[in-house]
Design an enzyme around this catalytic site. Structure first.
Site: not given
Ligand code: PXG
Length: 295
Positions: A52, A105, A151, A184
């Site tokens: 990812r 750039r 991400k 989400e």
């Molecule tokens: N949706 C979003 C927008 C996210 O940021 C998830 C879903 C779940 O993805 P994973 O791969 O972890 O199952 C995320 C997770 C926090 C935190 O503090 C969470 C995320 C990023 C930064 C901080 O809970 N990502």
């Protein structure tokens, strides 16, 4: 041993870890990241997280200066260098140091840093009582503007929604897309249980496709449930028998109410609890051993 961060190939004491004020990750949110977890000396779904990461980087035309195996080793070495076996890892790749204009750039080359820390888990009460959610007015960024499956370091869309959550005194917020479909939550994916079947928004709704989400889909099907990915609306959440969130930090967290209305009985559901147990078994069984990854 003092905690260390990996910065551009070197380990630096965490207290002295610095990046430039000219780094475009900071100036413009121009970069990508991952949040990864290790359980009992094994990194959970490391390959999926790195796939990812590289896909996110391609999505913003950022070339990561390490190859896949090099990045895998860097993650494992950072965990090992901090003497951790259970860890939360933050891996960040920015556009790097540039000038005060946006032009990527002019950046000299990407900055890569990795922090390995202990995780701040939801308190146990959350799993016993369930989370309180609101529906957010902030619409999830459409894929045509900035694809939410990337991400990126630009998290303001989610943070604006999180501020709504804080103002309401709730725990998390449901974000809809421009068409009113559930996408989400601000930092988690969402699942429903209705009439014994499990449903989660299809990627077409526009979301970060969680590594936990994908693992939970597998676990759900392996447990014999019908799992459907489809488009649905807030009304479907309110009418569900159970609702739960998934994420690296949360694992599987039950939801007890949305906008003040109880979901199902208003208590964590039996399917949610069963799937969380199955997920925990998976995290105990699977993963890249840290000592293998460092090589
Ligand atoms: N949706 C979003 C927008 C996210 O940021 C998830 C879903 C779940 O993805 P994973 O791969 O972890 O199952 C995320 C997770 C926090 C935190 O503090 C969470 C995320 C990023 C930064 C901080 O809970 N990502």
């Amino acid at each position: 041993m003092p905690p260390v961060a990996f910065i551009d190939g070197e380990f630096v004491p965490l207290a002295e870890a610095r990046i430039s004020v000219f780094d475009h990750g900071l100036l413009y949110g121009d970069g990508v990241f991952e949040g990864i977890r290790a359980y009992g000396g094994r990194v959970f779904r490391l390959t999926e997280h790195l796939e990812r990461l590289y896909a996110s980087a391609r999505g913003i035309q950022l070339e990561i200066p390490l190859d896949f195996a090099g990045m895998e080793a860097a993650v494992c070495r950072t965990i090992a260098a901090n003497g951790l076996t259970d860890a939360y890892v933050r891996l960040v790749v920015t556009r790097g140091v540039g000038d005060l204009g946006l032009d990527p750039r002019k950046c000299s080359g990407p900055t890569v840093f990795i922090i390995a820390s202990t995780i701040q888990l939801y308190p146990p009460e959350v799993y016993q009582a369930g989370l309180r959610l609101i529906s957010c007015r902030t619409v999830r960024t459409p894929a045509s503007s900035l694809d939410p499956s990337i991400k990126s370091l630009n998290y303001l869309n989610n943070i604006l929604a999180k501020l709504e959550v804080a103002r309401a005194g709730a725990d998390e917020g449901i974000m809809l897309n421009q068409d009113g479909h559930v996408a989400e939550c601000t930092a988690d994916n969402l699942f429903l249980v209705k009439d014994g079947e499990v449903v989660t928004p299809s990627p077409a709704a526009g979301m970060l496709i969680g590594v936990t989400r994908n693992a939970v889909i597998e676990v759900t099907r392996a447990a014999g449930y019908v799992l459907r990915e489809e488009l649905f609306e807030l009304e479907d959440v309110l009418a569900a028998d159970e609702c739960f969130l998934t994420g690296t930090g949360a694992e599987i967290a039950p939801v007890r109410e949305v906008d003040g209305r109880p979901i199902g009985t208003g208590e964590p559901g039996s399917v949610t609890n069963q799937l969380h147990e199955a997920f925990k078994e998976l995290t105990a069984r699977e993963g890249t051993p840290i000592e293998v990854g460092v090589r």
